[in-house]
Design an enzyme around this catalytic site. Structure first.
Site, short mmCIF file in Angstrom:
data_model
loop_
_atom_site.label_atom_id
_atom_site.label_comp_id
_atom_site.label_asym_id
_atom_site.label_seq_id
_atom_site.Cartn_x
_atom_site.Cartn_y
_atom_site.Cartn_z
N ASN A 46 0.91 -1.16 0.00
CA ASN A 46 0.00 0.00 0.00
C ASN A 46 0.94 1.20 0.00
OD1 ASN A 46 -2.70 1.00 2.32
ND2 ASN A 46 -2.54 1.28 0.13
N CYS A 108 -5.85 6.55 7.85
CA CYS A 108 -5.30 5.46 7.05
C CYS A 108 -4.27 4.72 7.90
CB CYS A 108 -4.68 5.97 5.77
SG CYS A 108 -3.33 7.11 6.05
N GLY A 109 -4.39 3.42 7.92
CA GLY A 109 -3.57 2.60 8.82
C GLY A 109 -2.17 2.36 8.31
N ASN A 110 -2.05 1.84 7.06
CA ASN A 110 -0.71 1.61 6.51
C ASN A 110 -0.01 2.95 6.34
OD1 ASN A 110 -0.99 -1.22 6.23
ND2 ASN A 110 -2.22 -0.90 4.39
N ASN A 196 -12.72 5.97 9.35
CA ASN A 196 -13.20 5.86 7.96
C ASN A 196 -14.10 4.63 7.87
OD1 ASN A 196 -11.15 4.00 8.31
ND2 ASN A 196 -10.18 4.38 6.33
N HIS A 198 -16.06 1.15 6.86
CA HIS A 198 -15.75 -0.17 6.33
C HIS A 198 -16.99 -1.07 6.35
CE1 HIS A 198 -11.37 0.43 6.30
NE2 HIS A 198 -11.64 1.25 7.29
N ASN A 236 -15.11 1.60 2.25
CA ASN A 236 -14.09 0.59 1.94
C ASN A 236 -14.78 -0.75 2.15
OD1 ASN A 236 -11.53 2.36 1.87
ND2 ASN A 236 -12.58 2.97 3.74
N GLU A 254 -10.87 -0.41 -1.91
CA GLU A 254 -10.82 0.79 -1.10
C GLU A 254 -11.62 1.94 -1.69
OE1 GLU A 254 -6.31 0.63 0.72
OE2 GLU A 254 -7.48 2.50 0.73
N ARG A 255 -12.29 2.68 -0.84
CA ARG A 255 -12.93 3.93 -1.23
C ARG A 255 -11.85 4.87 -1.78
NH1 ARG A 255 -15.30 8.01 3.38
NH2 ARG A 255 -13.12 7.85 4.05
N CYS A 263 -4.89 -2.74 3.36
CA CYS A 263 -5.59 -1.63 3.99
C CYS A 263 -5.56 -1.85 5.50
CB CYS A 263 -7.03 -1.54 3.50
SG CYS A 263 -7.93 -0.14 4.19
N GLY A 264 -4.82 -1.00 6.20
CA GLY A 264 -4.62 -1.18 7.64
C GLY A 264 -5.88 -0.96 8.45
N THR A 265 -6.62 0.14 8.13
CA THR A 265 -7.88 0.36 8.85
C THR A 265 -8.85 -0.77 8.52
OG1 THR A 265 -8.52 1.84 7.04
CG2 THR A 265 -7.69 2.88 9.04
N GLY A 266 -8.76 -1.30 7.29
CA GLY A 266 -9.61 -2.42 6.90
C GLY A 266 -9.30 -3.67 7.69
O1 ZDP Z 1 -11.10 5.48 3.76
C1 ZDP Z 1 -10.55 5.58 2.68
O2 ZDP Z 1 -10.95 6.35 1.77
C2 ZDP Z 1 -9.30 4.76 2.45
N1 ZDP Z 1 -9.10 4.55 1.04
C3 ZDP Z 1 -8.17 5.50 3.08
C4 ZDP Z 1 -6.88 4.80 2.96
C5 ZDP Z 1 -6.85 3.67 3.91
C6 ZDP Z 1 -5.51 2.96 3.90
N2 ZDP Z 1 -5.40 2.07 2.80
C7 ZDP Z 1 -5.32 2.17 5.18
O3 ZDP Z 1 -4.32 1.48 5.24
O4 ZDP Z 1 -6.13 2.27 6.09
C8 ZDP Z 1 -4.38 3.90 3.79
#
Ligand code: ZDP
Length: 322
Positions: A46, A108-110, A196, A198, A236, A254-255, A263-266
């Site tokens: 990412n 964003c996590g990553n 964000n 999910h 997402n 991802e959104r 996707c870290g938050t994912g």
């Molecule tokens: O919420 C969004 O619009 C995500 N695309 C933001 C990016 C998230 C990310 N990939 C993460 O790792 O959480 C950087």
């Protein structure tokens, strides 16, 4: 494209004309008429363009320019542009990010692991913990001696309207395994916000998700969830296969960025969803296999916070001509 046309209108969730016409000119950035220096970092593939913007509270790159910078043919190439900005309150710095479609997500996590590594590389700092202000509140990455970064991601937001989603809640105000029909199939969706939004899916038409099968449909299916009317801020979407009660595998749409390698938050959201659905154990580190590699995720009962551990690596540094 003259600088006059590039006035700044960053609004979460709205894209800025990426797909329509990919202009043939290479990216030019009017950052006070001197070249824009940047570094590219990646966390499990990412990838982000990092800008040290701590001299001003205004990002030196507009959402439209971010779209061009992220273009993998006409620009540097990346899933987003991340800015290190001056601190707010007693934090160390502020993070903002523009997705590759120009939209501005809350977190964003990553990306925040990459930001911590970027700042510690620039400042030649010994491994330490950072307090970072984001649109999702205080997030705290810590550089570990082995080069990995562990992040206190805060607490998940579970109230449906706050994710946001208009899907009817099934457990109190939380949307857990709610039916959503897409392309004639009934998906069980659990909605979690990490700042964000999910939508997490472990099963479809009563059968568990199989990643190898789902992966082939992701490009067609992803946008149908991202822009579904039940997600007013878009979403997402993570599709997840259970390997054990502390090991899962996923793919993500991802959104504002489409298919990404991680996707870290994912990864955090799907572990929370797995625990709410009774598939994953609480208070145990869960290994999440993403297309770009593994993350370690733990939703701790003691403080209700989620902890994410993973890599962040420099790819190269450069400058964009004025
Ligand atoms: O919420 C969004 O619009 C995500 N695309 C933001 C990016 C998230 C990310 N990939 C993460 O790792 O959480 C950087």
């Amino acid at each position: 494209m003259s600088s006059q046309m590039l006035n700044r209108q960053a609004v979460s969730g709205r894209a800025f004309g990426r797909a329509a016409c990919r202009s043939r000119s290479s990216v030019r950035v009017m950052a006070s008429a001197k070249p824009l220096t940047f570094s590219k970092y990646q966390g499990l593939g990412n990838d982000f363009i990092l800008v040290d913007n701590r001299h001003s509270s205004e990002p030196v790159v507009t959402p439209e320019q971010a779209v061009k910078i992220c273009d993998r043919n006409f620009g540097v190439g990346g899933d987003g542009v991340i800015f290190a900005l001056p601190p707010v309150g007693d934090t160390d710095l502020t993070m903002r990010i523009f997705n590759s479609d120009g939209s501005e997500p809350e977190m964003c996590g990553n990306g925040i692991r990459c930001l911590a590594k970027f700042v510690s590389d620039i400042d030649k700092a010994a491994p330490r913990k950072y307090k970072i202000h984001t649109l999702a509140g205080l997030i705290q990455p810590e550089m570990l001696a082995d080069g990995q970064v562990r992040v206190d991601m805060g607490t998940p937001i579970l109230e449906g309207p706050k994710v946001p989603t208009t899907l009817a809640p099934t457990q109190g105000s939380t949307v857990v395994q709610q039916d959503l029909v897409v392309e004639g199939k009934t998906y069980k969706v659990t909605c979690v916000s990490m700042g964000n939004p999910h939508a997490v899916i472990y099963s479809c038409d009563g059968k568990p998700i199989k990643i190898d099968d789902l992966d082939k449909e992701l490009a067609a299916l992803g946008p149908k969830f991202e822009r579904n009317a039940v997600f007013p801020a878009r979403t997402n979407t993570e599709f997840v296969e259970v390997i054990s009660r502390s090991h899962v595998r996923m793919v993500v749409w991802e959104r504002g960025a489409g298919r990404t390698l991680a996707c870290g938050t994912g990864a955090c959201a799907l572990v929370v969803a797995g625990i709410l659905e009774g598939r994953v154990d609480r208070d145990k580190v869960c290994r999440v296999d993403l297309p770009g590699g593994p993350l370690q995720i733990e939703w701790r009962q003691s403080d209700n916070h989620i902890y994410m551990t993973g890599p962040a690596e420099l790819v190269f540094s450069g400058s964009l001509q004025a």
